[in-house]
Design an enzyme around this catalytic site. Structure first.
Site, mmCIF file in Angstrom:
data_model
loop_
_atom_site.group_PDB
_atom_site.id
_atom_site.type_symbol
_atom_site.label_atom_id
_atom_site.label_comp_id
_atom_site.label_asym_id
_atom_site.label_seq_id
_atom_site.Cartn_x
_atom_site.Cartn_y
_atom_site.Cartn_z
ATOM 1 N N CYS A 47 -23.412 -31.268 -20.441
ATOM 2 C CA CYS A 47 -24.140 -30.561 -19.382
ATOM 3 C C CYS A 47 -25.202 -31.491 -18.789
ATOM 4 C CB CYS A 47 -24.800 -29.305 -19.947
ATOM 5 S SG CYS A 47 -25.648 -28.319 -18.681
ATOM 6 N N ARG A 51 -32.427 -31.625 -21.101
ATOM 7 C CA ARG A 51 -32.777 -31.574 -22.529
ATOM 8 C C ARG A 51 -31.633 -32.019 -23.436
ATOM 9 N NH1 ARG A 51 -34.315 -25.379 -22.060
ATOM 10 N NH2 ARG A 51 -32.363 -25.574 -20.882
ATOM 11 N N CYS A 106 -27.417 -22.391 -22.226
ATOM 12 C CA CYS A 106 -27.080 -23.154 -21.011
ATOM 13 C C CYS A 106 -27.331 -22.289 -19.754
ATOM 14 C CB CYS A 106 -25.617 -23.595 -21.068
ATOM 15 S SG CYS A 106 -25.104 -24.538 -19.620
HETATM 16 CO CO CO Z 1 -26.406 -26.409 -19.549
#
Ligand code: CO
Length: 216
Positions: A47, A51, A106
């Site tokens: 992703c 972070r 997410c």
């Molecule tokens: Co994400």
């Protein structure tokens, strides 16, 4: 750009200089060696979330992991960007592992789950809605919304692993008996730990026969 923003931006160049010096101190040949070639064993599909930086969470140096990131680590059959990365990683770099790594909480998965309108990105998130549709009963049975979203994060990783395996790139590599395994992992932002989701695919017999490429 005001003075404060300029100073903040300049600090990035300062950081970079200090980092390059530190790397050279540790290994004087580090950059000259890397500039000649890259031999990563891994392709990371993760992703874009700031972070979840690939190199840092698996503590690998530049040159050790080939990386593709997008919102919610989705592998879409017509995404030339992602497919080109997979093709280069498999055929040229000859990576031995493709890791699809999602993360709990997410934002992309959450947005797909909730279903509010967000504009252009809804077209991207629709692929995650497809995952939700496939596993709706199991996901809806979870006790809280947070748990439902986190289970959808896991299911999304497993579906994207399947999508990687369904590409002709990966199936051709297997036909040529290349050592290539596709893994599904998930990362927890809360404690910095990775978890394998028990999905490891290394041959075409493990994929759904609908997607199997026939012939040579
Ligand atoms: Co994400």
């Amino acid at each position: 750009m005001n003075k404060f923003q300029r100073r903040k931006l300049n600090s990035l160049f300062k950081n970079n200089k200090a980092w390059a010096e530190k790397m050279t101190q540790e290994d004087p040949n580090f950059f000259s060696h890397l500039s000649k070639q890259q031999h990563p064993d891994y392709l990371w599909i993760g992703c874009s979330d700031s972070r979840v930086p690939a190199n840092q969470v698996i503590d690998l140096k530049p040159g050790e992991v080939f990386v593709h990131r997008n919102i919610a680590n989705v592998v879409v059959h017509t995404d030339l960007n992602c497919l080109s990365v997979i093709q280069y990683a498999v055929n040229v770099l000859e990576v031995q592992h493709i890791i699809v790594c999602g993360h709990y909480g997410c934002g992309g998965v959450k947005a797909a789950f909730e279903g509010h309108e967000h504009g252009l990105i809804d077209n991207w998130l629709r692929h995650i809605k497809d995952v939700y549709r496939l596993h709706k009963n199991e996901i809806d049975a979870e006790a809280t919304e947070q748990k439902r979203i986190n289970l959808l994060c896991e299911k999304n990783v497993i579906e994207q692993v399947a999508n990687v395996c369904h590409t002709s790139i990966v199936q051709r590599a297997w036909k040529k008996n290349k050592d290539l395994t596709v893994h599904g992992w998930i990362y927890s932002i809360e404690d910095g730990l990775l978890k394998a989701l028990g999905t490891e695919i290394s041959e075409s017999d493990q994929i759904n026969e609908i997607h199997m490429l026939k012939g040579n």
